[in-house]
Design a protein around this motif. Sequence first.
Motif, mmCIF file in Angstrom:
data_model
loop_
_atom_site.group_PDB
_atom_site.id
_atom_site.type_symbol
_atom_site.label_atom_id
_atom_site.label_comp_id
_atom_site.label_asym_id
_atom_site.label_seq_id
_atom_site.Cartn_x
_atom_site.Cartn_y
_atom_site.Cartn_z
ATOM 1 N N CYS A 1 22.286 10.863 3.722
ATOM 2 C CA CYS A 1 22.075 9.436 3.462
ATOM 3 C C CYS A 1 21.821 8.702 4.763
ATOM 4 O O CYS A 1 22.313 9.086 5.823
ATOM 5 N N CYS B 1 22.711 5.122 6.326
ATOM 6 C CA CYS B 1 23.753 4.143 6.032
ATOM 7 C C CYS B 1 23.505 2.818 6.742
ATOM 8 O O CYS B 1 23.017 2.780 7.871
ATOM 9 N N ALA C 1 15.679 -2.491 0.985
ATOM 10 C CA ALA C 1 16.548 -1.304 0.911
ATOM 11 C C ALA C 1 16.790 -0.904 -0.546
ATOM 12 O O ALA C 1 16.765 0.284 -0.883
ATOM 13 N N GLY D 1 18.449 2.187 -2.080
ATOM 14 C CA GLY D 1 19.720 1.821 -1.462
ATOM 15 C C GLY D 1 20.664 1.164 -2.453
ATOM 16 O O GLY D 1 20.240 0.377 -3.297
ATOM 17 N N TRP E 1 26.227 0.302 2.608
ATOM 18 C CA TRP E 1 25.147 0.627 1.679
ATOM 19 C C TRP E 1 24.571 1.961 2.129
ATOM 20 O O TRP E 1 24.549 2.258 3.326
ATOM 21 N N ARG E 2 24.094 2.741 1.181
ATOM 22 C CA ARG E 2 23.483 4.032 1.493
ATOM 23 C C ARG E 2 22.154 4.183 0.765
ATOM 24 O O ARG E 2 21.970 3.682 -0.339
ATOM 25 N N ILE E 3 21.265 4.923 1.421
ATOM 26 C CA ILE E 3 20.029 5.372 0.787
ATOM 27 C C ILE E 3 20.059 6.888 0.868
ATOM 28 O O ILE E 3 20.144 7.457 1.958
#
Length: 191
Positions: A48, A50, A78, A83, A124-126
Amino acid sequence: MPRNDVTEYLVHWTKGASYDEAFEILRSIVFEQRLLGGNGDIKGGFLCVCFTEAPIDQFHRVLSRYKPFGICVSKEWAFSQGGRPAIYQPNADYQLLPDELKWRHMRYELGGESPVDFCWEREWRIKTEELHLPPEEVVVILPSSDWAHMLEIEHHNKEEDRIYMEEITYGDWAAYQSPEPFHYGYSIMNV
């Protein structure tokens, strides 16, 4: 609804033992126009990228492992890239998540001998191995105008090297090329 504790943007801050080391990481991100996914502190080993939605002026007051060099994007962008906010919960609840959401789990344990609470990071993560950073979607955050000037000089030097190599490879026509301008906007944090 405007709030001073929540922002409309997300920031990926760099870490480093020193400002020079953090700047070097930021420089690589900017010149490569990408962020690489990592799996540090991500249960399940998911890759991920972040970010934090914590306000810029508050984030560095709480945690010093990050330096004031960052990549800022809008939440909307995002979100369009997949995200999502991290899900803060005890490790025991990890298995309750459906497999397609486990990459969002962030350990949150109150009480006991070793409490864990990173909620203030507002992570937040993608979920991705690599996130391309289009210049029109990114603002580079730097601690002073001196660092911004160094980044622009390095970009200019890199462009001159590229043109020189093209002259050697392709001949005189390359000599008429102009260096590409520095496409990223930047903001000075003044820390």
